[in-house]
Design an enzyme around this catalytic site. Structure first.
Site: not given
Ligand code: GLY
Ligand code: MN
Ligand code: MN
Length: 444
Positions: A39, A243, A260, A271, A350, A354, A361, A384, A388, A406, A408
């Site tokens: 619950d 991720h 991140d 983000d 990547h 985005h 996203h 970003e 890696y 990274r 961003e």
């Molecule tokens: N945190 C997910 C991205 O940077 O797209």
């Molecule tokens: Mn991110």
């Molecule tokens: Mn992002």
């Protein structure tokens, strides 16, 4: 608290209705409550499309837009007031509140929807809905349509066109208004402060979750209800897992930590990623990779302006990163050929960003008519780039392995280029080392 003003929701509904075909109806459900276990429920988060058009924060609601309806174009089905339930779970707007506080022209109890909605749909030619994204709601919609069909012999007219609402609505969401940018700036400001706090708290011997706690503290203190997505706090080789969300490893002297994370304000995301040394000082290899990623990001910013297309920023990051990896001896060969063969993808797998908005996203097409979308004022996106170096990469010298970086930031396209919303976190090696050194002196 900075939030989207009520008048803006009304403007959005009118703008959407102006684009709907004559004699049509749009129907959108609120997000369902998600059960966590037995619950216990997950923290409620309104559906982004529903929120965009209503600002109505409750579950068990359905929004209906009927352009040209004489008795009101905006109808909201929602929960009735209920003293017993409100004592346990909190206040409800009820139908009166839906009209008084949320601008509905008409409001009905959600429990009456099966009796009322078929009558509203009947006679409209076209139904706009989010088709396909919510199978349970799609079934309800078919049930309501079938009620009309079953009365065809009495002259009832079911609609004959069913159209995905996404195309119209998601294109609207792609262009951020001044009020939206203001809210996104606030989310970015709080998230930047959270990253600063995590940098200041960084020490060998703590855990990844220790830094996550610093983030959460700033998010909540800033008024954010929750992070915009699961925070990634990745130390050492975990930084190479894109991720990563386990966030339970120990922070080791000599390792980097990649964070991140961003909060959400009034359903608008931020983000941010920063990568810094646990002990406050980058090693030579960490610094070399870090500065390469930073140079790639700078090159990307220069490609974000009206009339540049979506992919230009990504292409800029690929070029800088590939050339830099060759210079450092991590890739061998001709830069153009390495780009053409996508050799860089072993390190940078990547995209450079985005769309960003109510969803981290965010919605909006990246291509139009097969071509990359051209950037316009008000579009918000992340920048970003990352590198890696897999811990098991046998093609590179050992000293490089397990480094993941990274960086961003969030930007909005302006007339002359872009505004970086997330300036509040230090970014150069010198700035980050200075901030961390100062925090250590103060703690000592
Ligand atoms: N945190 C997910 C991205 O940077 O797209
Ligand atoms: Mn991110
Ligand atoms: Mn992002």
């Amino acid at each position: 608290m900075i939030h989207i003003p009520k008048a803006e929701y009304s403007r959005r509904r009118k703008a959407l209705m102006a684009q709907m075909e004559p004699n049509s109806i749009a129907i959108l459900p609120a997000a369902a409550v998600a059960v966590r276990n037995r619950d216990v429920e997950h923290v409620y988060r309104q559906d982004s499309d529903f929120q965009y058009l209503s600002g109505f924060p409750e579950p068990q609601a359905v929004l209906v837009l009927m352009p040209g309806r004489v008795h009101g174009e905006y109808i909201l089905f929602c929960r009735e007031r209920n003293a017993e339930r409100e004592l346990w779970d909190g206040l409800r707007a009820g139908q009166e509140g839906a009209i008084r506080d949320f601008g509905a022209d008409d409001a009905f109890p959600i429990t009456d929807i099966d009796d009322i909605l078929p009558g509203l749909i009947e006679g409209r030619d076209r139904v706009y809905s989010a088709m396909g994204s919510n199978p349970e709601f799609d079934r309800h919609l078919m049930d309501w349509i079938n009620v009309i069909r079953s009365k065809a012999n009495l002259g009832a007219q079911p609609p004959n066109e069913y159209v995905a609402l996404d195309h119209l609505l998601h294109d609207m969401r792609l262009y951020k208004s001044a009020a939206e940018v203001k809210v996104m700036r606030e989310a970015a400001r709080i998230s930047a402060q959270a990253h600063v706090r995590a940098m200041q708290a960084s020490r060998a011997g703590l855990y990844e979750f220790s830094l996550e706690a610093e983030l959460d503290y700033e998010f909540r203190k800033g008024g954010a209800k929750m992070p915009a997505y699961g925070s990634i706090v990745a130390a050492g080789r975990n930084s190479c897992i894109l991720h990563y969300q386990q966030n339970d490893a120990v922070l080791k002297d000599g390792d980097l930590v990649l964070i991140d994370a961003g909060c959400e304000i009034d359903c608008y995301a931020s983000d941010i990623t920063r990568t810094w040394p646990v002990n406050g000082k980058y090693s030579a290899e960490q610094k070399a990779i870090y500065e390469l990623v930073l140079a790639a990001q700078e090159a990307a910013f220069a490609e974000i302006a009206p009339n540049k297309h979506w992919n230009q920023a990504h292409e800029a990051t690929v070029r800088v990163i590939t050339a830099g990896l060759v210079e450092l001896g991590l890739l061998q060969g001709d830069v153009d050929e390495l780009i053409a063969s996508e050799a860089y993808k072993a390190f940078y797998m990547h995209r450079a960003g985005h769309w960003l908005g109510m969803d981290v996203h965010d919605v909006g097409e990246y291509k139009v008519g097969g071509e990359w979308r051209v950037l316009e004022v008000g579009m918000a996106l992340t920048v970003e780039p990352g590198i890696y170096i897999a811990p098991g990469n046998q093609n590179v010298a050992k000293k490089w392995r397990g480094i993941g970086v990274r960086i961003e930031d969030d930007v909005v396209v302006t007339k002359s280029g872009c505004e970086i919303l997330t300036q509040g976190v230090p970014k150069t090696v010198a700035e980050i080392e200075a901030l961390m050194a100062q925090a250590r002196t103060q703690a000592a």
